[in-house]
Design a protein around this motif. Structure first.
Motif, PDB file in Angstrom:
ATOM      1  N   ALA A   1      15.382   7.327  -1.992  1.00 13.40           N
ATOM      2  CA  ALA A   1      14.435   7.459  -3.105  1.00 13.40           C
ATOM      3  C   ALA A   1      13.290   6.483  -2.877  1.00 13.40           C
ATOM      4  CB  ALA A   1      15.128   7.180  -4.436  1.00 13.40           C
ATOM      5  N   LEU A   2      12.082   6.973  -3.024  1.00 15.33           N
ATOM      6  CA  LEU A   2      10.882   6.161  -2.826  1.00 15.33           C
ATOM      7  C   LEU A   2      10.420   5.566  -4.143  1.00 15.33           C
ATOM      8  CD1 LEU A   2       8.912   8.455  -0.384  1.00 15.33           C
ATOM      9  CD2 LEU A   2       9.858   6.233   0.156  1.00 15.33           C
ATOM     10  N   VAL A   3       9.977   4.299  -4.101  1.00 14.09           N
ATOM     11  CA  VAL A   3       9.449   3.625  -5.285  1.00 14.09           C
ATOM     12  C   VAL A   3       7.971   3.293  -5.100  1.00 14.09           C
ATOM     13  CG1 VAL A   3       9.627   1.590  -6.751  1.00 14.09           C
ATOM     14  CG2 VAL A   3      11.696   2.686  -5.889  1.00 14.09           C
ATOM     15  N   SER A   4       7.645   2.687  -3.976  1.00 18.32           N
ATOM     16  CA  SER A   4       6.254   2.307  -3.755  1.00 18.32           C
ATOM     17  C   SER A   4       6.022   2.160  -2.258  1.00 18.32           C
ATOM     18  CB  SER A   4       5.924   0.985  -4.461  1.00 18.32           C
ATOM     19  OG  SER A   4       6.695  -0.070  -3.924  1.00 18.32           O
ATOM     20  N   ALA A   5       4.773   2.012  -1.896  1.00 24.33           N
ATOM     21  CA  ALA A   5       4.409   1.857  -0.492  1.00 24.33           C
ATOM     22  C   ALA A   5       3.218   0.928  -0.379  1.00 24.33           C
ATOM     23  CB  ALA A   5       4.087   3.210   0.143  1.00 24.33           C
ATOM     24  N   SER A   6       3.220   0.132   0.680  1.00 23.96           N
ATOM     25  CA  SER A   6       2.040  -0.683   0.960  1.00 23.96           C
ATOM     26  C   SER A   6       0.943   0.224   1.506  1.00 23.96           C
ATOM     27  CB  SER A   6       2.371  -1.771   1.977  1.00 23.96           C
ATOM     28  OG  SER A   6       2.691  -1.189   3.228  1.00 23.96           O
ATOM     29  N   SER A   7      -0.266  -0.202   1.335  1.00 24.50           N
ATOM     30  CA  SER A   7      -1.399   0.589   1.802  1.00 24.50           C
ATOM     31  C   SER A   7      -1.869   0.054   3.146  1.00 24.50           C
ATOM     32  CB  SER A   7      -2.537   0.540   0.777  1.00 24.50           C
ATOM     33  OG  SER A   7      -2.166   1.174  -0.426  1.00 24.50           O
ATOM     34  N   ALA A   8      -1.910   0.938   4.136  1.00 25.85           N
ATOM     35  CA  ALA A   8      -2.437   0.554   5.436  1.00 25.85           C
ATOM     36  C   ALA A   8      -3.948   0.622   5.423  1.00 25.85           C
ATOM     37  CB  ALA A   8      -1.886   1.482   6.519  1.00 25.85           C
ATOM     38  N   LYS A   9      -4.539  -0.073   6.364  1.00 28.88           N
ATOM     39  CA  LYS A   9      -5.968   0.050   6.525  1.00 28.88           C
ATOM     40  C   LYS A   9      -6.306   1.461   6.983  1.00 28.88           C
ATOM     41  CE  LYS A   9      -6.904  -4.795   7.681  1.00 28.88           C
ATOM     42  NZ  LYS A   9      -7.541  -5.697   8.655  1.00 28.88           N
ATOM     43  N   THR A  10      -7.582   1.815   6.826  1.00 26.34           N
ATOM     44  CA  THR A  10      -7.983   3.160   7.231  1.00 26.34           C
ATOM     45  C   THR A  10      -7.863   3.350   8.731  1.00 26.34           C
ATOM     46  OG1 THR A  10     -10.287   2.461   7.370  1.00 26.34           O
ATOM     47  CG2 THR A  10      -9.546   3.381   5.285  1.00 26.34           C
ATOM     48  N   GLU A  11      -7.815   2.275   9.494  1.00 29.70           N
ATOM     49  CA  GLU A  11      -7.622   2.425  10.928  1.00 29.70           C
ATOM     50  C   GLU A  11      -6.164   2.679  11.263  1.00 29.70           C
ATOM     51  OE1 GLU A  11      -7.091  -2.343  11.900  1.00 29.70           O
ATOM     52  OE2 GLU A  11      -8.952  -1.294  12.416  1.00 29.70           O
ATOM     53  N   GLY A  12      -5.354   2.872  10.208  1.00 29.91           N
ATOM     54  CA  GLY A  12      -3.934   3.080  10.410  1.00 29.91           C
ATOM     55  C   GLY A  12      -3.231   1.756  10.600  1.00 29.91           C
ATOM     56  N   GLY A  13      -1.954   1.854  10.806  1.00 31.55           N
ATOM     57  CA  GLY A  13      -1.196   0.627  11.033  1.00 31.55           C
ATOM     58  C   GLY A  13       0.127   0.661  10.310  1.00 31.55           C
ATOM     59  N   LEU A  14       0.704  -0.503  10.188  1.00 31.98           N
ATOM     60  CA  LEU A  14       2.047  -0.601   9.651  1.00 31.98           C
ATOM     61  C   LEU A  14       2.046  -0.372   8.138  1.00 31.98           C
ATOM     62  CD1 LEU A  14       4.928  -1.275  10.649  1.00 31.98           C
ATOM     63  CD2 LEU A  14       4.537  -3.590   9.854  1.00 31.98           C
ATOM     64  N   VAL A  15       2.916   0.508   7.687  1.00 33.70           N
ATOM     65  CA  VAL A  15       3.097   0.786   6.261  1.00 33.70           C
ATOM     66  C   VAL A  15       4.532   0.437   5.897  1.00 33.70           C
ATOM     67  CG1 VAL A  15       3.153   2.575   4.487  1.00 33.70           C
ATOM     68  CG2 VAL A  15       1.349   2.602   6.211  1.00 33.70           C
ATOM     69  N   THR A  16       4.695  -0.199   4.777  1.00 34.84           N
ATOM     70  CA  THR A  16       6.028  -0.544   4.291  1.00 34.84           C
ATOM     71  C   THR A  16       6.332   0.280   3.054  1.00 34.84           C
ATOM     72  OG1 THR A  16       5.843  -2.797   5.141  1.00 34.84           O
ATOM     73  CG2 THR A  16       7.497  -2.400   3.439  1.00 34.84           C
TER      74      THR A  16
ATOM     75  N   THR B   1       4.265   3.247  11.443  1.00 30.98           N
ATOM     76  CA  THR B   1       2.837   3.143  11.749  1.00 30.98           C
ATOM     77  C   THR B   1       2.168   4.461  11.405  1.00 30.98           C
ATOM     78  OG1 THR B   1       3.299   1.565  13.505  1.00 30.98           O
ATOM     79  CG2 THR B   1       1.149   2.665  13.527  1.00 30.98           C
ATOM     80  N   ILE B   2       1.220   4.397  10.481  1.00 31.17           N
ATOM     81  CA  ILE B   2       0.552   5.601  10.019  1.00 31.17           C
ATOM     82  C   ILE B   2      -0.736   5.799  10.806  1.00 31.17           C
ATOM     83  CG2 ILE B   2      -0.847   4.518   8.202  1.00 31.17           C
ATOM     84  CD1 ILE B   2      -0.089   6.924   6.408  1.00 31.17           C
ATOM     85  N   ASN B   3      -1.139   7.040  10.941  1.00 28.15           N
ATOM     86  CA  ASN B   3      -2.375   7.366  11.645  1.00 28.15           C
ATOM     87  C   ASN B   3      -3.578   6.899  10.833  1.00 28.15           C
ATOM     88  OD1 ASN B   3      -0.888   8.639  13.614  1.00 28.15           O
ATOM     89  ND2 ASN B   3      -1.089  10.666  12.718  1.00 28.15           N
ATOM     90  N   PRO B   4      -4.719   6.773  11.469  1.00 28.86           N
ATOM     91  CA  PRO B   4      -5.936   6.473  10.709  1.00 28.86           C
ATOM     92  C   PRO B   4      -6.193   7.541   9.650  1.00 28.86           C
ATOM     93  CG  PRO B   4      -6.307   6.138  13.049  1.00 28.86           C
ATOM     94  CD  PRO B   4      -4.980   6.800  12.921  1.00 28.86           C
ATOM     95  N   GLY B   5      -6.744   7.138   8.549  1.00 25.45           N
ATOM     96  CA  GLY B   5      -7.039   8.075   7.483  1.00 25.45           C
ATOM     97  C   GLY B   5      -7.648   7.380   6.291  1.00 25.45           C
TER      98      GLY B   5
END
Length: 1552
Positions: free
Chosen positions: A1184-1199, A1236-1240
């Motif tokens: 179950a998901l509660v929240s997520a950190s926001s990555a920079k638009t250049e992508g990067g690590l998301v928690t 690691t999320i893609n840029p967006g």
């Protein structure tokens, strides 16, 4: 869902006459390519055959005539767009009839359309009406001479499945084919010069062609059904249509074709001042006159670009620094981003600051335009406030430091810029201002100066006469340094060196001598050593006095040590003076104190004198020598004998005492311990062996009341005290024996004395009478001692009595010998003892008479008995014996203590024995001690619980059965058989257990033995659940119910036992239990059956609850789990489920599942040796998901935060807006996933996580980080492009909007993806305006933009030039309002600024002349003031005043102004010249003689400073000039030599 076309063929063939067989290779007007892939149905006879052919599978019929048909023929043409039927006309027919019908879902809108084609005349629609179950029939006339075939086809509309039935008349052979239009899914991209492309799609075959934008794609080549190639023409751009045509079918319209993107391979670097360069790459197109557009961006801003060739463009580079992105767009296609680098910066020189730090100036090249943000590191540390002046110069502030040749590293620009490094930087050299006078030895001294640095791990030392001495830093201006040993007392050179930077030399001298210690000498005199400081080097002349007397032969050993010789004497703290040259030092000297080495011991009565031996008692004379006895209060005057001996008389005393000697007031340092003489023991009184008082005689026992300690025979002698002073002591000794007893004595803890004493001798009074066979006896008397390890002996008639033992002070026991002869029993014997060597007197003793103690028991069969006793006489003595009044035959005496004889068979007990020894004249003894042996049972047979005969076997059952009684637990067992002495048969009653069988023979001791009924036996049981229940047990020997049998299962009682059938069947309530092999026993009155396996029911599971992935308790429900949880084990997914506990016994339990993930994991529950599984398995709770950190638009690590993600390291799939990320990893167990999320950009991204094939229970909305604004470059008030730096800007400008101060910022371009953009702001004013960046719906802002005035204020100095001896004013006028002007800002030479007034752009300064100076220079330096925009002023004009001499001040001032103008206008000093024809206009036309003014000028680049120019003017006419109107005079001025000529200069008195 794929379309499926199921075709049922119904052929009705009308045949007239016979038909020849139609061959398979029939001819057709259709080409072979168009026939490929067709299924051939060949009709010509009754037999059907199928086979392979190059054109596909062919099925045909042969033979026969007339109408024939094929029914339910199925051809699968799934996924086709068109179904086609081709056929050949039957020979002789010229027409064909066709009928069809169809069925399928939703035919109101989705129906097939029938078309027909005859030969190659084209297709025509012949029917589009849905034939829903009704038939339509069409007849066609075909010219057999020109064609032999026709084709029909259906188009499927809407994609639904359909079934079509059709019939054909007048045909011979039929082909069926499913056809799809060719599809284009992708096309490779050719270069702009054109070239081969690969087209990927479906439904291709050989012969397919293609076009690009309507132009032919040449040289088409078939590769497979899904790919082909062709050569595309040259071009640019994207969105061109590509079409593939196969046979008569063409692909649908598309815009899939694009030419390759342009690429940039290199952009040569140029300087930071900008210019043009050649950009190299590919795919720039064919150039003019092509109508496409080529654009470029540099650092995100539009740049000028010119086409040169397909691979070369000319690019204009603006001024800048560092790196910038370059991108080219050709006909809408954008190239890669190329990182351009300006020419690298270089450094040519750097100014040197103080070690306290400060501003430095760096000169070089390619530092960028003014205002470029740079960073500078000096020796690895930041140089703060860096500022670029312009391309070639920058400044910054260094922190405090030291060193030379330090590295300077500059980054241009500061962020991600280019780096330049040099090692030419140095701080200013150190200087010494003062130096404390050091000692002549190696000591540390403070040094004051400057540029010693900020302190730290750098080398800090001085060169002392050229020798390095390392120092300790204290501050920028102070340090401590060691000074080496002096080699002379003159002046010395000290040079500071800080981190390799060498300063100038400093001079100093050494300190005066100091005394720190003086060694002591014996009172007979000797060699003295003095230690201290500053005695000078070895051999330095020196003088020493002690208490005013010269210490002879002084010698300086070192700077810290000297020696001299001094004579005899005594005393302490005598003054010492050391003189070296003119400087002296003082200290104190003491002779060594007296020391005692030995003292004679005095007697305790204090009689006589004793000698004390030692040293330093002095030379003798009029000084006092005292002996200190224990304390300072007891002082005894001593007599001097020599420097090493004195005599003294001590008072009476004992023990040890502390003795010191004082010589002339100096006391010995270490006291000496003296002891009085040891006590001497001469004799003592004898002591009772029981202990008692003893008196000891001798001397040195001390006075009365002295504390005396005595040991007697090693044991403390208590209550010791002095009876007579010095000579007699009494004490109480402990018990003991013997003579020569050691005595030890100490008096008041002093030296120990020794002697010897004795105990009293023993006495004997008599002895006890022993038996004549020999026995232990007792000797009575006194003085036998306390017993112990001392020697003891007893003598009987001259022989030793063995094993003597002292029992008390008055009794000794020992083993008396046996009588040897008969008269030894009656006569008297003698005895005496020896104790520790002391022998007693002698006494008499005698033997006692016979006695009977016991008799052995014979069996009832009779036999030999043995009578035991004493005094039966020696072996062989004839005795008479009767037993129960009957003679016991064959009596025989053995060694005084036993007689044997033979008795007859019988039974009975307690019969009397009588003995006479010797017989017939000896003494008698009798005792009732004879009995026959009692019965003994060796075995008893076991009866059943219903009772029966038993047999007893054994011995001593007697001769007559009438004397025998048998009973079982008190119930008579009637005798039915008897064998004398050994066997009895009787009938036992019914019963159970282990009753007692009793056998009594003639009143003798009963024989008791446990008899056992037969044990119960279990044959079968019924099964119960683990919670227990009623079980029925079948077997034997269960009894009849009294007592009730005891049944156990695994040691637990089976309750409520009921006998269902006596002896053979019972039931009971089984306890809780588990397992297939529990142990059951039946116990009947103590008899237990063999262990029998008892099975409980097998466990089952009906349900199991889920847990979080962290693990936790799961609830398992079922049956037969057992009562004890310790018997239960559970495994889930192959791992133990721990911490089991019941929520409901037997049916419901909790256990702790370990952390994990997954679903339908295997479950195994074991109870003892029984186990079960669960078909549905175990499933962890879904993530179950509660929240997520926001990555920079250049992508990067998301928690991602939530729950049920699994253990640390678990892999997870994260889906964000439809994009799957397979690399998710649990980074915090169960609650956090990192990926690691893609840029967006943007928000509202639907997010789901999948762990071990389990999707999260609810989706979450994810957002990229909002844009952040860090910085925006200022523009002037007219507006223009601003560069905005920050983060999270993304890469798509169509999603970015910017406002500055609420106004739209247009023309937006990205300078660097995500972090920098340019946009154009309209004209305006204001500071710290809010910059708002919106990216894909997310906003960020900061007040970072300001409109700035970039034009600096220009200031001019003018005014009255004054007169000699007067103040004068000057005006400072600026081009705009300025701020910050203060008197200290104005630079003056030869005069001073007194006060200032004004505001805005106009100020007046009052000046005061310096009378000693002939001129005055005034200047406003750069940066003295600034305007509202913060722009500093450049340097003002240089305003100069020359004061007149000989009352010619005004003329001279004006003339110097004229001359200055002439000189400055003349240019460089290149040759001899004269500034001639100068004119000065006066108010009145009065004659003024010509003036010749020789001048010496030092010229600078743009002006001649007055302070660097000396000018002399003289009036050759001798008359003072007078101010007049309208007077002009020509003046010739000679200006040194080598000055270019200049035209005449004319001026009026209004000013020059």
């Amino acid at each position: 869902m794929s379309r499926r076309l199921i075709i049922f063929f119904t052929y009705l063939l009308t045949v007239c006459g016979s038909i020849a067989p139609f061959t398979e290779d029939c001819t057709s007007s259709f080409t072979a390519a168009k026939w490929s892939g067709w299924s051939h149905l060949y009709i010509g006879g009754y037999e059907s055959r199928c086979g392979d052919s190059p054109s596909g599978s062919a099925c045909y019929f042969q033979g026969g005539g007339g109408d024939r048909y094929i029914s339910s023929q199925v051809v699968d043409v799934s996924t086709y767009d068109v179904m086609r039927i081709r056929f050949n006309l039957r020979v002789g027919d010229s027409s064909v009839r066709f009928a069809w019908t169809c069925s399928g879902p939703d035919w109101t809108s989705n129906y097939p359309q029938l078309e027909a084609q005859r030969d190659s005349s084209g297709w025509s629609v012949i029917d589009s009406y849905p034939r829903m179950g009704s038939w339509g029939s069409y007849d066609y006339s075909v010219n057999v001479g020109t064609t032999s075939g026709m084709e029909f086809r259906w188009y499927q509309h809407g994609g639904s499945d359909l079934t079509i039935d059709y019939a054909l008349w007048g045909v011979d052979s039929i082909w069926v084919q499913g056809v799809n239009w060719p599809v284009v899914s992708s096309v490779t991209r050719p270069p702009t010069t054109g070239g081969s492309v690969t087209i990927t799609g479906n439904y291709y075959f050989s012969g397919c062609t293609a076009t690009v934008g309507g132009a032919a794609c040449t040289s088409p080549a078939y590769l497979s059904a899904t790919s082909m190639t062709c050569d595309a023409p040259g071009g640019t751009g994207s969105g061109h249509e590509i079409k593939v045509t196969c046979d008569i079918y063409s692909s649908l319209a598309n815009t899939l074709f694009s030419y390759a993107d342009p690429t940039i391979s290199s952009v040569p670097s140029i300087g930071t001042s900008g210019g043009t360069t050649q950009l190299q790459g590919t795919n720039f197109g064919g150039g003019p006159p092509s109508p496409y557009e080529i654009t470029a961006t540099f650092g995100g801003a539009a740049a000028t670009v010119t086409w040169v060739s397909q691979t070369t463009l000319t690019l204009t580079i603006p001024p800048g620094s560092g790196y910038a992105s370059v991108q080219v767009t050709v006909d809408g296609l954008t190239s890669n981003v190329y990182t351009y680098a300006y020419s690298a910066p270089s450094i040519s020189s750097i100014t040197n600051p103080s070690t306290t730090g400060g501003q430095i100036t760096i000169t070089g090249d390619n530092f960028g335009p003014s205002g470029t943000l740079v960073s500078v590191l000096v020796d690895g540390k930041e140089c703060t406030n860096p500022s670029v002046v312009a391309h070639t110069q920058m400044t910054c502030t260094v922190e405090p430091g030291v060193g030379t040749g330090l590295s300077v590293v500059a980054n241009v620009p500061a962020s991600s810029g280019q780096q330049v490094s040099v090692a030419t930087f140095s701080y200013e050299a150190p200087q010494i201002f003062s130096f404390s006078s050091p000692s002549t030895g190696t000591l540390s001294t403070p040094i004051e100066g400057d540029n010693f640095g900020p302190g730290g791990a750098y080398q800090l030392y001085i060169l002392f006469d050229g020798i390095q001495q390392n120092c300790v830093w204290e501050s920028q201006t102070s340090m401590w340094c060691p000074v080496p040993t002096a080699t002379n007392m003159g002046s010395h050179s000290v040079v500071p060196v800080i981190a390799g930077n060498t300063g100038s030399s400093f001079d100093f001298t050494y300190d005066a001598p100091q005394i720190t210690s003086v060694s002591s000498i014996s009172t007979v005199g000797g060699h003295i050593t003095i230690t201290g400081l500053n005695f000078g080097p070895t051999g330095t002349p020196v003088s020493v006095t002690i208490q005013g007397q010269t210490c002879s032969s002084p010698v300086v050993v070192s700077h810290t040590s000297l020696t001299c010789d001094f004579g005899t004497g005594t005393g302490a703290d005598l003054p010492v003076v050391v003189t070296v040259g003119s400087k002296s030092g003082s200290g104190l000297f003491s002779y060594q104190p007296p020391r005692i080495s030995a003292i004679e011991s005095p007697s305790t009565d204090g009689a006589g004198t004793v000698t004390i031996t030692g040293e330093n008692f002095g030379p003798g004379g009029a000084y006092q020598i005292n002996v200190i006895y224990d304390t300072e209060s007891t002082v005894i005057a001593a007599t001097w004998l020599s420097d090493s001996t004195i005599a003294v008389q001590f008072p009476p005393g004992t023990g040890y005492h502390s003795i010191s000697v004082s010589v002339n007031g100096v006391e010995s340092v270490t006291p000496f311990t003296m002891s009085y003489q040891a006590p001497v023991i001469s004799s003592s009184s004898n002591v009772e062996t029981t202990g008692g008082s003893v008196t000891i005689f001798g001397n040195n026992f001390g006075p009365l009341l002295s504390t005396v300690s005595v040991t007697f025979n090693g044991v403390a002698c208590s209550e010791a005290y002095v009876v007579q002073a010095h000579v007699q002591v009494s004490c109480k000794a402990s018990a003991g024996v013997g003579t020569g007893i050691p005595i030890l004595m100490t008096v008041d803890g002093g030296v120990q004395g020794s002697g010897f004493g004795s105990y009293k001798a023993p006495t004997v009074s008599g002895a006890s009478s022993p038996t004549e066979g020999g026995s232990s006896g007792l000797i009575m008397g006194t003085g036998f001692g306390p017993g112990g390890s001392y020697a003891v002996s007893v003598t009987l008639d001259g022989s030793s009595c063995s094993s003597p033992l002292v029992l008390s002070q008055t009794v000794i026991s020992c083993s008396f010998p046996a009588a040897v002869l008969q008269n030894d029993i009656t006569r008297n014997h003698t005895v005496y003892v020896s104790i520790a060597g002391q022998v007693s007197n002698s006494a008499l003793w005698s033997y006692s008479g016979p006695s009977i103690f016991s008799c052995t028991k014979p069996p009832t069969t009779g036999g030999t008995i043995v009578i035991s006793g004493s005094s039966f006489g020696p072996t062989g003595t004839v005795s008479c014996v009767t037993v129960g009044g009957l003679t016991c035959s064959n009596p025989y005496t053995v060694a005084h203590t036993s007689i044997s004889c033979d008795v007859s068979p019988g039974e009975g007990i307690n019969q009397v024995i009588e003995v006479q020894s010797p017989c017939p004249d000896g003494k008698y003894a009798s005792a009732a001690v004879f009995s026959y042996q009692g019965p003994s049972i060796s075995s008893v047979s076991s009866p059943p619980t219903s009772g029966g005969a038993i047999v007893l076997t054994g011995e001593n059952f007697g001769a007559l059965f009438t004397a025998v009684q048998v009973s079982v637990d008190g119930v008579a067992c009637p005798i039915t058989g008897f064998t004398a002495h050994t066997s009895i048969t009787c009938t036992a009653p019914s019963g159970t257990g282990l009753p007692t069988l009793t056998l009594v023979v003639a009143g003798n001791t009963p024989a008791l033995t446990p008899m056992s009924y037969l044990h119960p036996s279990i044959e079968s049981t019924t099964t119960v659940g683990t919670d227990g229940g009623t079980t029925v047990i079948t077997g034997s020997n269960f009894g009849s119910g009294t007592p009730i049998p005891q049944v156990t299962i695994n040691g637990q009682s089976c309750q409520n036992v009921v006998i269902l059938s006596s002896h053979t069947r019972l039931q009971c309530l089984a306890p809780e239990g588990f397992g297939s092999s529990s142990v059951m026993t039946v116990a009947v009155n103590g008899l237990v059956s063999d262990n029998t396996a008892f099975p409980y029911a097998v466990p089952t599971i009906s349900s199991i609850t889920s847990t979080p992935t962290t693990g936790g308790f799961t609830l398992i429900t079922g049956t037969n789990f057992a009562a004890s949880i310790s018997a239960v084990s559970v495994q889930i997914g192959g791992r133990p489920c721990t911490n089991l506990h019941y929520t409901e016994e037997h049916t419901q339990l909790n256990c702790s599942v370990s952390e994990g993930v997954g679903q339908q994991l295997t479950v195994s529950l074991s109870v003892g040796d029984q186990s079960c599984g669960f078909s549905s398995g175990f499933t962890y709770e879904a993530p179950a998901l509660v929240s997520a950190s926001s990555a920079k638009t250049e992508g990067g690590l998301v928690t991602l935060l939530g729950k049920n993600f699994g253990p640390l390291g678990t892999t997870a799939t994260v889906t964000v807006a439809g994009v799957k990320y397979e690399t998710g990893l649990v980074s915090v167990a169960h609650t956090q996933i990192s990926f690691t999320i893609n840029p967006g950009t943007g928000s509202s991204k639907v997010t789901q996580v999948t762990v071990a094939n389990q999707d999260s229970v609810a989706m979450m909305i994810y957002s990229y980080s909002s844009p952040i604004v860090y910085y925006a470059t200022a523009t002037d008030f007219a507006g223009g492009f601003t560069r905005i730096e920050g983060d999270n800007f993304g890469t798509d400008t169509s999603k970015i909007a910017v406002t500055v101060g609420g106004k739209q910022c247009t023309g937006l371009t990205l300078v660097a993806d995500h972090v920098a953009l340019n946009c154009s702001i309209v004209a305006g004013t204001g500071k710290n305006l809010s910059v708002v960046v919106e990216v894909d719906g997310l906003m960020g802002s900061a007040p970072v933009f300001s409109y700035v005035d970039f034009i600096p204020p220009n200031c001019t100095i003018s005014g009255d030039r004054g007169s000699q001896g007067k103040d004068f004013d000057v005006s400072i006028d600026c081009s705009e309002a300025v701020f910050g002007l203060e008197l200290s800002d104005i630079i003056t030479v030869g005069c001073g600024a007194e006060w200032i007034s004004g505001q805005g752009s106009a100020y007046v300064v009052s000046m005061q002349r310096n009378n000693s100076s002939p001129n005055c220079t005034i200047k406003l330096p750069p940066g003295a003031v600034q305007d509202a925009g913060g722009n500093p002023n450049p340097a003002s004009n240089l305003y100069r005043v020359v004061f007149s001499t000989n009352n010619n001040s005004k003329l001279t001032r004006r003339l110097i102004g004229v001359i200055g103008g002439c000189i400055l206008g003349a240019g460089a000093v290149t040759g001899a010249a004269v500034c001639a024809g100068l004119y000065f206009r006066k108010k009145k036309k009065e004659p003024v003689p010509p003036l010749n003014i020789p001048m010496e000028v030092q010229q600078e680049s743009s002006f001649v400073p007055v302070e660097e120019t000396s000018m002399y003017a003289s009036n050759s006419g001798g008359s003072d000039p007078v101010e007049t109107d309208e007077y002009t005079q020509s003046i010739t001025v000679s200006v040194g030599s080598g000055i270019d000529a200049a035209p005449p200069y004319s001026s009026t008195n209004e000013g020059v």
